[in-house]
Motif scaffolding. Structure first.
Motif, PDB file in Angstrom:
ATOM      1  N   SER A 120       0.826  -1.206   0.000  1.00 44.78           N
ATOM      2  CA  SER A 120       0.000   0.000   0.000  1.00 44.78           C
ATOM      3  C   SER A 120       0.861   1.256   0.000  1.00 44.78           C
ATOM      4  O   SER A 120       0.579   2.220  -0.710  1.00 44.78           O
ATOM      5  CB  SER A 120      -0.926   0.012   1.225  1.00 44.78           C
ATOM      6  OG  SER A 120      -1.842  -1.050   1.181  1.00 44.78           O
ATOM      7  N   LEU A 121       1.937   1.222   0.791  1.00 47.21           N
ATOM      8  CA  LEU A 121       2.837   2.367   0.851  1.00 47.21           C
ATOM      9  C   LEU A 121       3.507   2.616  -0.495  1.00 47.21           C
ATOM     10  O   LEU A 121       3.615   3.760  -0.947  1.00 47.21           O
ATOM     11  CB  LEU A 121       3.895   2.155   1.934  1.00 47.21           C
ATOM     12  CG  LEU A 121       3.409   2.199   3.387  1.00 47.21           C
ATOM     13  CD1 LEU A 121       4.551   1.869   4.337  1.00 47.21           C
ATOM     14  CD2 LEU A 121       2.830   3.571   3.711  1.00 47.21           C
ATOM     15  N   GLN A 122       3.941   1.557  -1.126  1.00 47.49           N
ATOM     16  CA  GLN A 122       4.595   1.698  -2.429  1.00 47.49           C
ATOM     17  C   GLN A 122       3.629   2.194  -3.490  1.00 47.49           C
ATOM     18  O   GLN A 122       3.996   2.992  -4.362  1.00 47.49           O
ATOM     19  CB  GLN A 122       5.215   0.364  -2.849  1.00 47.49           C
ATOM     20  CG  GLN A 122       6.426  -0.033  -2.016  1.00 47.49           C
ATOM     21  CD  GLN A 122       7.011  -1.363  -2.431  1.00 47.49           C
ATOM     22  OE1 GLN A 122       6.680  -1.897  -3.490  1.00 47.49           O
ATOM     23  NE2 GLN A 122       7.883  -1.922  -1.601  1.00 47.49           N
ATOM     24  N   LYS A 123       2.390   1.759  -3.394  1.00 52.63           N
ATOM     25  CA  LYS A 123       1.381   2.201  -4.362  1.00 52.63           C
ATOM     26  C   LYS A 123       1.070   3.682  -4.191  1.00 52.63           C
ATOM     27  O   LYS A 123       0.873   4.406  -5.178  1.00 52.63           O
ATOM     28  CB  LYS A 123       0.109   1.370  -4.185  1.00 52.63           C
ATOM     29  CG  LYS A 123      -0.958   1.662  -5.235  1.00 52.63           C
ATOM     30  CD  LYS A 123      -2.144   0.730  -5.065  1.00 52.63           C
ATOM     31  CE  LYS A 123      -3.196   1.018  -6.133  1.00 52.63           C
ATOM     32  NZ  LYS A 123      -4.376   0.108  -5.974  1.00 52.63           N
ATOM     33  N   LEU A 124       1.035   4.147  -2.932  1.00 48.33           N
ATOM     34  CA  LEU A 124       0.714   5.540  -2.652  1.00 48.33           C
ATOM     35  C   LEU A 124       1.904   6.477  -2.870  1.00 48.33           C
ATOM     36  O   LEU A 124       1.738   7.603  -3.337  1.00 48.33           O
ATOM     37  CB  LEU A 124       0.225   5.687  -1.215  1.00 48.33           C
ATOM     38  CG  LEU A 124      -1.153   5.116  -0.882  1.00 48.33           C
ATOM     39  CD1 LEU A 124      -1.365   5.082   0.615  1.00 48.33           C
ATOM     40  CD2 LEU A 124      -2.247   5.942  -1.553  1.00 48.33           C
ATOM     41  N   LEU A 125       3.101   5.999  -2.537  1.00 48.45           N
ATOM     42  CA  LEU A 125       4.270   6.870  -2.515  1.00 48.45           C
ATOM     43  C   LEU A 125       5.326   6.562  -3.569  1.00 48.45           C
ATOM     44  O   LEU A 125       6.145   7.423  -3.898  1.00 48.45           O
ATOM     45  CB  LEU A 125       4.954   6.797  -1.131  1.00 48.45           C
ATOM     46  CG  LEU A 125       4.113   7.144   0.085  1.00 48.45           C
ATOM     47  CD1 LEU A 125       4.925   6.905   1.354  1.00 48.45           C
ATOM     48  CD2 LEU A 125       3.657   8.592   0.017  1.00 48.45           C
ATOM     49  N   GLY A 126       5.314   5.349  -4.049  1.00 44.52           N
ATOM     50  CA  GLY A 126       6.425   4.911  -4.880  1.00 44.52           C
ATOM     51  C   GLY A 126       7.443   4.197  -3.997  1.00 44.52           C
ATOM     52  O   GLY A 126       7.468   4.377  -2.773  1.00 44.52           O
ATOM     53  N   GLU A 127       8.293   3.404  -4.599  1.00 44.54           N
ATOM     54  CA  GLU A 127       9.215   2.556  -3.835  1.00 44.54           C
ATOM     55  C   GLU A 127      10.211   3.360  -2.999  1.00 44.54           C
ATOM     56  O   GLU A 127      10.460   3.043  -1.833  1.00 44.54           O
ATOM     57  CB  GLU A 127       9.982   1.648  -4.814  1.00 44.54           C
ATOM     58  CG  GLU A 127      10.839   0.592  -4.121  1.00 44.54           C
ATOM     59  CD  GLU A 127      11.461  -0.383  -5.107  1.00 44.54           C
ATOM     60  OE1 GLU A 127      12.421  -1.064  -4.699  1.00 44.54           O
ATOM     61  OE2 GLU A 127      11.002  -0.439  -6.265  1.00 44.54           O
ATOM     62  N   LYS A 128      10.772   4.433  -3.576  1.00 46.18           N
ATOM     63  CA  LYS A 128      11.798   5.203  -2.877  1.00 46.18           C
ATOM     64  C   LYS A 128      11.238   5.910  -1.645  1.00 46.18           C
ATOM     65  O   LYS A 128      11.815   5.842  -0.553  1.00 46.18           O
ATOM     66  CB  LYS A 128      12.414   6.225  -3.838  1.00 46.18           C
ATOM     67  CG  LYS A 128      13.580   6.979  -3.250  1.00 46.18           C
ATOM     68  CD  LYS A 128      14.184   7.910  -4.287  1.00 46.18           C
ATOM     69  CE  LYS A 128      15.374   8.687  -3.708  1.00 46.18           C
ATOM     70  NZ  LYS A 128      15.984   9.598  -4.705  1.00 46.18           N
ATOM     71  N   LYS A 129      10.093   6.596  -1.797  1.00 49.53           N
ATOM     72  CA  LYS A 129       9.508   7.310  -0.673  1.00 49.53           C
ATOM     73  C   LYS A 129       8.978   6.354   0.391  1.00 49.53           C
ATOM     74  O   LYS A 129       9.024   6.654   1.585  1.00 49.53           O
ATOM     75  CB  LYS A 129       8.386   8.232  -1.159  1.00 49.53           C
ATOM     76  CG  LYS A 129       8.877   9.446  -1.930  1.00 49.53           C
ATOM     77  CD  LYS A 129       7.719  10.348  -2.305  1.00 49.53           C
ATOM     78  CE  LYS A 129       8.212  11.594  -3.042  1.00 49.53           C
ATOM     79  NZ  LYS A 129       7.104  12.489  -3.420  1.00 49.53           N
ATOM     80  N   ALA A 130       8.468   5.204  -0.044  1.00 51.85           N
ATOM     81  CA  ALA A 130       7.985   4.212   0.918  1.00 51.85           C
ATOM     82  C   ALA A 130       9.131   3.727   1.802  1.00 51.85           C
ATOM     83  O   ALA A 130       8.975   3.546   3.014  1.00 51.85           O
ATOM     84  CB  ALA A 130       7.347   3.042   0.179  1.00 51.85           C
ATOM     85  N   ALA A 131      10.301   3.541   1.202  1.00 56.62           N
ATOM     86  CA  ALA A 131      11.476   3.113   1.959  1.00 56.62           C
ATOM     87  C   ALA A 131      11.912   4.199   2.945  1.00 56.62           C
ATOM     88  O   ALA A 131      12.291   3.913   4.090  1.00 56.62           O
ATOM     89  CB  ALA A 131      12.612   2.775   1.004  1.00 56.62           C
ATOM     90  N   LEU A 132      11.838   5.459   2.514  1.00 51.35           N
ATOM     91  CA  LEU A 132      12.196   6.570   3.393  1.00 51.35           C
ATOM     92  C   LEU A 132      11.270   6.624   4.608  1.00 51.35           C
ATOM     93  O   LEU A 132      11.704   6.859   5.737  1.00 51.35           O
ATOM     94  CB  LEU A 132      12.098   7.898   2.629  1.00 51.35           C
ATOM     95  CG  LEU A 132      13.211   8.209   1.626  1.00 51.35           C
ATOM     96  CD1 LEU A 132      12.857   9.458   0.832  1.00 51.35           C
ATOM     97  CD2 LEU A 132      14.550   8.393   2.341  1.00 51.35           C
ATOM     98  N   LEU A 133       9.984   6.396   4.365  1.00 50.60           N
ATOM     99  CA  LEU A 133       9.015   6.436   5.452  1.00 50.60           C
ATOM    100  C   LEU A 133       9.280   5.323   6.466  1.00 50.60           C
ATOM    101  O   LEU A 133       9.208   5.547   7.679  1.00 50.60           O
ATOM    102  CB  LEU A 133       7.598   6.307   4.889  1.00 50.60           C
ATOM    103  CG  LEU A 133       6.466   6.326   5.924  1.00 50.60           C
ATOM    104  CD1 LEU A 133       6.453   7.653   6.674  1.00 50.60           C
ATOM    105  CD2 LEU A 133       5.127   6.091   5.248  1.00 50.60           C
TER     106      LEU A 133
END
Length: 290
Positions: free
Chosen positions: A26-39
């Motif tokens: 869900s995080l990757q879908k909302l933010l993209g892989e890079k931003k999801a990892a940062l979060l």
């Protein structure tokens, strides 16, 4: 991670404390892989230490901040469709329930406009009503100076960081607001003023107010952006405003004698744009008294 992404996360999770519990997909879908990892890794020691140092630097400058999901965040701003996620401030926010009026208008207002901005701001301030504006040159700054000189309270909403005085000519007003008012911005300290940053701040001015008073405005101006945002907010707010919204232009009575100790007669008239949005025209030629 920007404001749009954070709003999406809040909508999905329902509460800020639940965001990091969202599935990785869900995080990757909302933010993209890079931003999801940062979060996922935001609370590593080096990030927390950096954030702590930044907060300490702001605190030394007298800067505080409130997040949308915190109790101290103004309720009125929580109720609009696109509230700022964070408010940076110098000074004290208005007390809950305090009556507030926005006075906005032309930067190059006429001598009569200047007189009216000062007259209404001073009168409202003496009645305990706070004045909200943008600390711009012209009507905004005149109204806020008048409110403070009358012993009142005023809030300035900036289109830059709260640690930056813009325009510089309003430095004395800026310093007075430190002591007897509040300086607000949704932009981080250090953000320089830019034309694209001013229209969004107008929704904050509007949302904090019970009444918007327009002191002269061009057909296409930031002042009328504030007015249009006020119309939208009034339509969707659940509580009843203390004063009806009126979008007005003002011009002197023919019988007013320059230099008279009595306030001039004023004509209040809704602008045509409000008529197209379903507001009836209101005209009064009676002199206004406080």
């Amino acid at each position: 991670i920007g404001a749009v992404s954070i709003r999406k996360l809040l909508e999905k999770a329902g509460d800020v404390s639940e965001i990091r519990k969202l599935p990785a997909e869900s995080l990757q879908k909302l933010l993209g892989e890079k931003k999801a990892a940062l979060l996922k890794n935001w609370d590593v020691p080096e990030n927390l230490e950096r954030a702590k140092r930044q907060e300490e630097q702001w605190k030394k400058k007298g800067i505080s901040f409130d997040f949308l999901w915190e109790e101290g965040f103004p309720k009125r701003l929580k109720e609009i469709s696109d509230p700022p996620l964070v408010l940076y401030r110098i000074g004290k926010l208005p007390e809950p329930g305090k009556k507030m009026a926005a006075i906005v208008g032309a930067r190059a207002c006429s001598s009569y406009g200047k007189e009216m901005a000062e007259y209404f701001a001073r009168g409202l301030a003496k009645e305990g009503i706070g004045i909200v504006s943008g600390m711009a040159r012209g009507a905004d700054g005149i109204a806020q100076r008048a409110a403070l000189s009358a012993g009142g309270y005023s809030v300035a909403v900036l289109g830059c960081g709260v640690d930056i005085c813009y325009p510089e000519e309003n430095r004395p007003l800026y310093e007075k607001l430190w002591e007897n008012g509040c300086i607000l911005s949704e932009y981080p300290p250090g953000t320089q003023p830019h034309s694209r940053l001013f229209p969004p701040r107008n929704r904050i001015i509007s949302a904090l107010s019970d009444l918007v008073l327009v002191i002269e405005a061009r057909e296409k101006s930031g002042t009328l952006i504030t007015v249009d945002m006020t119309v939208t907010i009034r339509l969707f707010r659940k509580y009843r405003p203390i004063l009806s919204f009126v979008k007005i232009v003002m011009y002197p009575s023919k019988t007013h004698v320059s230099g008279s100790p009595n306030p001039p007669g004023v004509c209040l008239k809704e602008l045509s744009r409000t008529q197209r949005m379903g507001y009836r025209e209101i005209v009064s030629t009676n002199a206004i008294s406080r």
